[in-house]
Design a protein around this motif. Structure first.
Motif: not given
Length: 379
Positions: A36-39, A98-102, A121-133
């Motif tokens: 059950c992958f996220l993607t 990207y990583s999803n840390f806040i 830190g450069g890979l951390n870009k929080p997204r609006e929806s966890y399971d978005s494309k």
């Protein structure tokens, strides 16, 4: 068929133990549980409640009774455990996200990993929806890692983010459904790797249903598992303190006291997570120690087991003598040395005795899980 016996229920476990054999319970601890992958990668479909139920039935039939909903990486049930460093990069490669840390709203149950600085830190870009494309296709990494990672080198080399960061999301709707399914099957839910939000949400479900769970390793202990009739993996301290005799048993004593306070059976199991990456308890002496104070009273041979029935002599690996004092618990066969070392620190047998009732505590938890499953299934 020999001394190791796989068991499917608490009754069989008790029968095996009463025969003087080791009852073994099968479990699954993996990042992409049931694929059950996220993607979902090429060749895999997104999991559904129906597909998860079928997988659970299949593995239950095979004898699996313990499930970790999540491990290191984000999956279809929950954000990963929040482990930092190379895991951040691995999570990116696993999902294309990207990583999803806040830093906001990081209160709640403590975990071992889901807090602190973000290394990449450069890979951390929080997204609006966890399971978005997923915004990135990194599926070529296995065949051509350098070419796949080249476009992201500047981000990978970006500075760390300092602060109390935590995962933005917790359990997905499918993750909550998974916990409900596990409860109805009487399976043992190990919540050790859930990040903060997922852990809080899992507690809400478990407490609503008075269903026990366990944290076998890698998690802090706030007593809520005990209140449900569950179990937490304990640790023995590895450094003595000349100003506090018995300091190496303090964590165990505190855990037993908390179990009593929460009204559950006062016994503790040791959780080592020996897996090739996580090391065993370190030595108190020599170049590999992490102890800062002066250490005294190393173990000597021969010594007697806790019950006095076995005499231990210095072990060997092939022709090499193993020195626990200098090497630590490099394999599980040195568990007697670990306990003997704690006794050398002044931890008495009364304080250690709860360790030798840990199987009973685990079986009581399992029995409650099966009992609650029958009640929940009838509702």
């Amino acid at each position: 068929k020999g001394w190791l016996r796989i068991v499917n229920n608490p009754k069989d476990a008790r029968d095996v133990i009463n025969q003087g054999k080791l009852a073994v319970i099968l479990g699954i601890e993996i990042s992409n549980l049931f694929d059950c992958f996220l993607t979902p990668p090429k060749g895999f479909k997104a999991c559904t409640a129906e597909s998860v139920s079928a997988k659970l039935d299949d593995y239950h039939k095979r004898g699996v009774r313990v499930i970790f909903p999540v491990h290191k990486f984000d999956n279809g049930f929950s954000a990963g455990d929040g482990h930092r460093g190379i895991i951040e990069l691995g999570n990116f490669l696993n999902s294309g996200h990207y990583s999803n840390f806040i830093t906001e709203g990081c209160e709640g149950p403590e975990t071992s990993f889901d807090h602190g600085d973000v290394v990449f830190g450069g890979l951390n870009k929080p997204r609006e929806s966890y399971d978005s494309k997923a915004p990135h296709d990194v599926s070529g990494f296995v065949d051509d890692p350098l070419t796949t990672l080249a476009p992201y080198l500047s981000e990978i080399q970006g500075p760390a983010l300092k602060g109390n960061y935590c995962q933005k999301t917790g359990l997905t709707p499918l993750g909550k459904t998974l916990i409900e399914m596990l409860m109805k099957r009487g399976m043992i839910i190990d919540i050790a790797h859930l990040p903060r939000r997922a852990l809080s949400e899992a507690y809400t479900i478990l407490e609503k249903n008075d269903y026990p769970a366990t944290k076998t390793h890698g998690s802090s202990n706030d007593g809520r598992v005990y209140a449900l009739g569950g179990m937490v993996g304990a640790d023995l301290g590895r450094c003595s303190d000349e100003n506090q005799p018995g300091a190496m048993g303090k964590g165990l004593a505190n855990a037993v006291a908390l179990a009593k306070e929460k009204g559950t059976y006062p016994a503790e199991g040791l959780g080592f997570d020996l897996n090739g990456f996580a090391g065993g308890p370190r030595p108190r002496f020599g170049p590999n120690t992490k102890c800062s104070g002066t250490q005294k009273n190393p173990i000597t041979y021969p010594f007697k087991s806790f019950d006095g029935k076995v005499t231990f002599t210095q072990p060997s690996l092939g022709e090499r003598k193993v020195d626990f004092n200098q090497e630590g618990m490099i394999h599980i066969g040195l568990l007697p040395e670990l306990i003997e070392d704690v006794r050398h620190d002044g931890v008495d047998d009364k304080a250690l005795e709860p360790l030798f009732r840990s199987a009973e505590a685990y079986l009581r938890m399992w029995e409650k899980a099966e009992s609650r499953a029958k009640q929940l299934s009838s509702q």
